[in-house]
Design a protein around this motif. Structure first.
Motif, PDB file in Angstrom:
ATOM      1  N   GLY A 165       0.782  -1.228   0.000  1.00 53.35           N
ATOM      2  CA  GLY A 165       0.000   0.000   0.000  1.00 53.35           C
ATOM      3  C   GLY A 165       0.814   1.278   0.000  1.00 53.35           C
ATOM      4  N   LYS A 166       2.144   1.188  -0.157  1.00 51.54           N
ATOM      5  CA  LYS A 166       2.988   2.380  -0.056  1.00 51.54           C
ATOM      6  C   LYS A 166       3.650   2.769  -1.368  1.00 51.54           C
ATOM      7  CE  LYS A 166       2.694   2.873   4.512  1.00 51.54           C
ATOM      8  NZ  LYS A 166       2.208   4.101   5.176  1.00 51.54           N
ATOM      9  N   ALA A 167       3.412   2.012  -2.440  1.00 50.93           N
ATOM     10  CA  ALA A 167       4.170   2.218  -3.677  1.00 50.93           C
ATOM     11  C   ALA A 167       4.095   3.649  -4.195  1.00 50.93           C
ATOM     12  CB  ALA A 167       3.689   1.245  -4.752  1.00 50.93           C
ATOM     13  N   ARG A 168       2.896   4.213  -4.267  1.00 48.51           N
ATOM     14  CA  ARG A 168       2.763   5.555  -4.843  1.00 48.51           C
ATOM     15  C   ARG A 168       3.509   6.597  -4.020  1.00 48.51           C
ATOM     16  NH1 ARG A 168      -3.182   7.210  -6.425  1.00 48.51           N
ATOM     17  NH2 ARG A 168      -2.057   8.755  -7.652  1.00 48.51           N
ATOM     18  N   GLU A 169       3.351   6.555  -2.703  1.00 49.75           N
ATOM     19  CA  GLU A 169       3.964   7.592  -1.878  1.00 49.75           C
ATOM     20  C   GLU A 169       5.473   7.419  -1.780  1.00 49.75           C
ATOM     21  OE1 GLU A 169       3.360   6.564   2.692  1.00 49.75           O
ATOM     22  OE2 GLU A 169       1.468   6.416   1.584  1.00 49.75           O
ATOM     23  N   VAL A 170       5.975   6.209  -1.999  1.00 43.55           N
ATOM     24  CA  VAL A 170       7.416   5.971  -1.969  1.00 43.55           C
ATOM     25  C   VAL A 170       8.064   6.343  -3.301  1.00 43.55           C
ATOM     26  CG1 VAL A 170       9.189   4.173  -1.851  1.00 43.55           C
ATOM     27  CG2 VAL A 170       7.332   4.184  -0.189  1.00 43.55           C
ATOM     28  N   ILE A 171       7.379   6.012  -4.400  1.00 41.23           N
ATOM     29  CA  ILE A 171       7.986   6.159  -5.723  1.00 41.23           C
ATOM     30  C   ILE A 171       7.774   7.545  -6.330  1.00 41.23           C
ATOM     31  CG2 ILE A 171       7.870   5.299  -8.110  1.00 41.23           C
ATOM     32  CD1 ILE A 171       7.347   2.516  -6.935  1.00 41.23           C
ATOM     33  N   SER A 172       6.615   8.148  -6.139  1.00 41.63           N
ATOM     34  CA  SER A 172       6.314   9.436  -6.783  1.00 41.63           C
ATOM     35  C   SER A 172       7.332  10.538  -6.484  1.00 41.63           C
ATOM     36  CB  SER A 172       4.910   9.909  -6.386  1.00 41.63           C
ATOM     37  OG  SER A 172       3.934   9.015  -6.845  1.00 41.63           O
ATOM     38  N   PRO A 173       7.805  10.681  -5.240  1.00 43.40           N
ATOM     39  CA  PRO A 173       8.763  11.766  -4.964  1.00 43.40           C
ATOM     40  C   PRO A 173      10.078  11.646  -5.733  1.00 43.40           C
ATOM     41  CG  PRO A 173       7.794  10.949  -2.917  1.00 43.40           C
ATOM     42  CD  PRO A 173       7.397   9.986  -3.997  1.00 43.40           C
ATOM     43  N   LEU A 174      10.363  10.476  -6.276  1.00 41.55           N
ATOM     44  CA  LEU A 174      11.617  10.286  -7.011  1.00 41.55           C
ATOM     45  C   LEU A 174      11.629  11.057  -8.324  1.00 41.55           C
ATOM     46  CD1 LEU A 174      12.118   6.435  -6.488  1.00 41.55           C
ATOM     47  CD2 LEU A 174      12.877   8.338  -5.028  1.00 41.55           C
ATOM     48  N   SER A 175      10.462  11.540  -8.749  1.00 43.67           N
ATOM     49  CA  SER A 175      10.392  12.270 -10.019  1.00 43.67           C
ATOM     50  C   SER A 175      11.278  13.516 -10.009  1.00 43.67           C
ATOM     51  CB  SER A 175       8.942  12.663 -10.321  1.00 43.67           C
ATOM     52  OG  SER A 175       8.416  13.488  -9.294  1.00 43.67           O
ATOM     53  N   ARG A 176      11.486  14.093  -8.836  1.00 45.63           N
ATOM     54  CA  ARG A 176      12.315  15.320  -8.793  1.00 45.63           C
ATOM     55  C   ARG A 176      13.760  15.032  -9.169  1.00 45.63           C
ATOM     56  NH1 ARG A 176      15.188  16.777  -3.985  1.00 45.63           N
ATOM     57  NH2 ARG A 176      14.946  15.302  -2.266  1.00 45.63           N
ATOM     58  N   TYR A 177      14.220  13.806  -8.887  1.00 42.88           N
ATOM     59  CA  TYR A 177      15.594  13.458  -9.237  1.00 42.88           C
ATOM     60  C   TYR A 177      15.750  13.295 -10.747  1.00 42.88           C
ATOM     61  CZ  TYR A 177      16.032  12.659  -4.245  1.00 42.88           C
ATOM     62  OH  TYR A 177      16.027  12.835  -2.878  1.00 42.88           O
ATOM     63  N   VAL A 178      14.657  12.932 -11.401  1.00 43.71           N
ATOM     64  CA  VAL A 178      14.693  12.832 -12.866  1.00 43.71           C
ATOM     65  C   VAL A 178      14.897  14.225 -13.467  1.00 43.71           C
ATOM     66  CG1 VAL A 178      13.466  12.077 -14.938  1.00 43.71           C
ATOM     67  CG2 VAL A 178      13.178  10.811 -12.797  1.00 43.71           C
ATOM     68  N   ALA A 179      14.171  15.204 -12.947  1.00 42.96           N
ATOM     69  CA  ALA A 179      14.327  16.580 -13.434  1.00 42.96           C
ATOM     70  C   ALA A 179      15.733  17.107 -13.153  1.00 42.96           C
ATOM     71  CB  ALA A 179      13.276  17.478 -12.793  1.00 42.96           C
ATOM     72  N   GLU A 180      16.239  16.824 -11.938  1.00 41.64           N
ATOM     73  CA  GLU A 180      17.587  17.295 -11.587  1.00 41.64           C
ATOM     74  C   GLU A 180      18.642  16.660 -12.485  1.00 41.64           C
ATOM     75  OE1 GLU A 180      18.061  16.420  -7.463  1.00 41.64           O
ATOM     76  OE2 GLU A 180      16.601  17.931  -6.812  1.00 41.64           O
ATOM     77  N   ALA A 181      18.483  15.363 -12.754  1.00 43.22           N
ATOM     78  CA  ALA A 181      19.453  14.680 -13.618  1.00 43.22           C
ATOM     79  C   ALA A 181      19.380  15.199 -15.050  1.00 43.22           C
ATOM     80  CB  ALA A 181      19.206  13.172 -13.586  1.00 43.22           C
ATOM     81  N   ARG A 204      16.847  12.375 -19.453  1.00 42.20           N
ATOM     82  CA  ARG A 204      16.239  13.136 -20.543  1.00 42.20           C
ATOM     83  C   ARG A 204      15.339  12.239 -21.401  1.00 42.20           C
ATOM     84  NH1 ARG A 204      18.171  18.221 -20.763  1.00 42.20           N
ATOM     85  NH2 ARG A 204      17.382  18.583 -22.854  1.00 42.20           N
ATOM     86  N   GLU A 205      15.730  10.973 -21.556  1.00 43.96           N
ATOM     87  CA  GLU A 205      14.877  10.032 -22.283  1.00 43.96           C
ATOM     88  C   GLU A 205      13.580   9.779 -21.535  1.00 43.96           C
ATOM     89  OE1 GLU A 205      17.012   6.433 -22.982  1.00 43.96           O
ATOM     90  OE2 GLU A 205      18.388   7.331 -24.459  1.00 43.96           O
ATOM     91  N   ILE A 206      13.660   9.637 -20.221  1.00 42.85           N
ATOM     92  CA  ILE A 206      12.461   9.415 -19.406  1.00 42.85           C
ATOM     93  C   ILE A 206      11.489  10.588 -19.556  1.00 42.85           C
ATOM     94  CG2 ILE A 206      11.606   9.265 -17.026  1.00 42.85           C
ATOM     95  CD1 ILE A 206      14.164   7.684 -16.342  1.00 42.85           C
ATOM     96  N   ILE A 207      12.020  11.799 -19.473  1.00 41.82           N
ATOM     97  CA  ILE A 207      11.175  12.985 -19.594  1.00 41.82           C
ATOM     98  C   ILE A 207      10.593  13.109 -21.000  1.00 41.82           C
ATOM     99  CG2 ILE A 207      11.270  15.517 -19.691  1.00 41.82           C
ATOM    100  CD1 ILE A 207      13.023  15.364 -17.163  1.00 41.82           C
ATOM    101  N   HIS A 208      11.405  12.819 -21.997  1.00 42.52           N
ATOM    102  CA  HIS A 208      10.926  12.893 -23.379  1.00 42.52           C
ATOM    103  C   HIS A 208       9.765  11.921 -23.600  1.00 42.52           C
ATOM    104  CE1 HIS A 208      11.050  13.396 -27.731  1.00 42.52           C
ATOM    105  NE2 HIS A 208      11.036  12.068 -27.839  1.00 42.52           N
ATOM    106  N   HIS A 209       9.920  10.686 -23.115  1.00 39.80           N
ATOM    107  CA  HIS A 209       8.855   9.691 -23.293  1.00 39.80           C
ATOM    108  C   HIS A 209       7.609  10.074 -22.502  1.00 39.80           C
ATOM    109  CE1 HIS A 209      11.285   7.178 -25.750  1.00 39.80           C
ATOM    110  NE2 HIS A 209      12.111   6.785 -24.794  1.00 39.80           N
ATOM    111  N   ALA A 210       7.799  10.627 -21.294  1.00 37.37           N
ATOM    112  CA  ALA A 210       6.655  11.062 -20.485  1.00 37.37           C
ATOM    113  C   ALA A 210       5.904  12.186 -21.192  1.00 37.37           C
ATOM    114  CB  ALA A 210       7.126  11.518 -19.107  1.00 37.37           C
ATOM    115  N   GLY A 211       6.658  13.128 -21.752  1.00 41.97           N
ATOM    116  CA  GLY A 211       6.029  14.230 -22.488  1.00 41.97           C
ATOM    117  C   GLY A 211       5.237  13.740 -23.679  1.00 41.97           C
ATOM    118  N   ARG A 212       5.764  12.737 -24.378  1.00 42.40           N
ATOM    119  CA  ARG A 212       5.055  12.192 -25.533  1.00 42.40           C
ATOM    120  C   ARG A 212       3.789  11.435 -25.106  1.00 42.40           C
ATOM    121  NH1 ARG A 212       7.115  12.853 -30.341  1.00 42.40           N
ATOM    122  NH2 ARG A 212       5.749  11.239 -31.206  1.00 42.40           N
TER     123      ARG A 212
END
Length: 326
Positions: free
Chosen positions: A201-217, A226-234
């Motif tokens: 029952g914790k997957a969303r709250e544990v995993i969602s905050p990691l998105s900020r590290y994708v932006a920082e990277a 950058r590939e992750i963000i590109h695919h998400a945008g598409r």
């Protein structure tokens, strides 16, 4: 004339009493009111706390309420919507019109000020919702993290985890996401993440905050991020395009309101979104709203009284400026 706009969700519920010019008379924030996540007794309690505080802050404005519009999550089913209408009606002055709808209306109107369009919500989860000039509605995505939620914070975090485990296995490219995420969880190797990630029952709250590290990277030109963000945008672009073609056909340029924490870095996502829309010949104007979602609820409440939003509404609606009640 005064109206009450309510924006209700799975984490918090915000209410604002305002006049037709957008001047706020009272405001308050309480807990969750999504019937899919909390029981109805708690929903009634939170609504009671909300309305009581608003009344205590400004008795005169409260007693002169004309309309309540509540845009709430968890009211897709007729019985859930009926329950919400009855619960609110008991708390406001007799004769006050109460209208309940989904929270997507709030988010949409916070950017279009009551005009037709599409709203793309990308926070912990994601959904694309729209309405055209005929009142026809549609949605794309938003079927929950186990099935969908493409382009959401959870989706970005999950893809980041996928990338660092692929690197660990020797199946993928090196990425600075590994260092950032291991540091976040205070562990040395990816396998040590498993116990934390797979908490029931914790997957969303544990995993969602990691998105900020994708932006920082991505800011550091990390290829994987950058590939992750590109695919998400598409993915987001495809959802918007699909709904635009269903609802608007070739009816000019469609306003698309971008709402949610993912779009705090809209500069990273917009190029991929716009590329998809261009490829699919969808004319869209991407908009970051200047009002909070509860501002959209107030606009919808005014619309229920056939009041048009006048110039200056946005400037008058200074959310957070009113001292909160008990």
């Amino acid at each position: 004339m005064y109206v009450l706009g309510i924006d209700g969700g799975g984490t918090k519920t915000v209410g604002v009493i305002a006049d037709e010019f957008g001047k706020i008379a009272a405001q308050q924030t309480v807990g969750a009111t999504n019937q899919n996540g909390v029981d109805r007794k708690q929903v009634e309690s939170e609504l009671r706390n909300l309305v009581t505080s608003l009344r205590l802050q400004n008795e005169s404005a409260f007693s002169n309420l004309s309309v309540v519009f509540a845009g709430m999550s968890g009211v897709d089913r007729p019985d859930a919507r009926s329950f919400m209408e009855k619960s609110i009606s008991k708390l406001v002055p007799t004769g006050t019109k109460v209208v309940v709808d989904i929270d997507g209306v709030n988010a949409l109107y916070s950017g279009t000020y009551g005009a037709p369009g599409i709203v793309q919500i990308a926070g912990t989860g994601s959904i694309t919702f729209g309405m055209n000039a005929n009142g026809d509605r549609g949605r794309a995505g938003g079927w929950g993290y186990l099935i969908d939620d493409e382009g959401s914070g959870y989706d970005l975090g999950k893809e980041a985890l996928h990338a660092i485990f692929k690197e660990y296995d020797g199946r993928g490219k090196k990425t600075i996401l590994t260092e950032s995420i291991l540091k976040h969880f205070n562990v040395s190797l990816p396998p040590e993440l498993i116990q934390t990630i797979y908490q029931v029952g914790k997957a969303r709250e544990v995993i969602s905050p990691l998105s900020r590290y994708v932006a920082e990277a991505a800011d550091q030109q990390d290829e994987i991020a950058r590939e992750i963000i590109h695919h998400a945008g598409r993915k987001i672009g495809n959802s918007i395009s699909s709904l635009a073609q269903q609802l608007f056909h070739s009816d000019g340029t469609v306003p698309v309101v971008l709402v949610g924490g993912v779009f705090n870095r809209s500069d990273l996502f917009i190029p991929a979104i716009e590329s998809v829309l261009k490829d699919q010949k969808v004319r869209a104007n991407l908009v970051k709203p200047k009002l909070p979602p509860v501002g959209g609820a107030v606009i919808k409440a005014l619309q229920c009284k056939n009041v048009s939003i006048q110039e200056g509404f946005e400037a008058a609606f200074i959310f957070g400026s009113v001292k909160l009640g008990c």
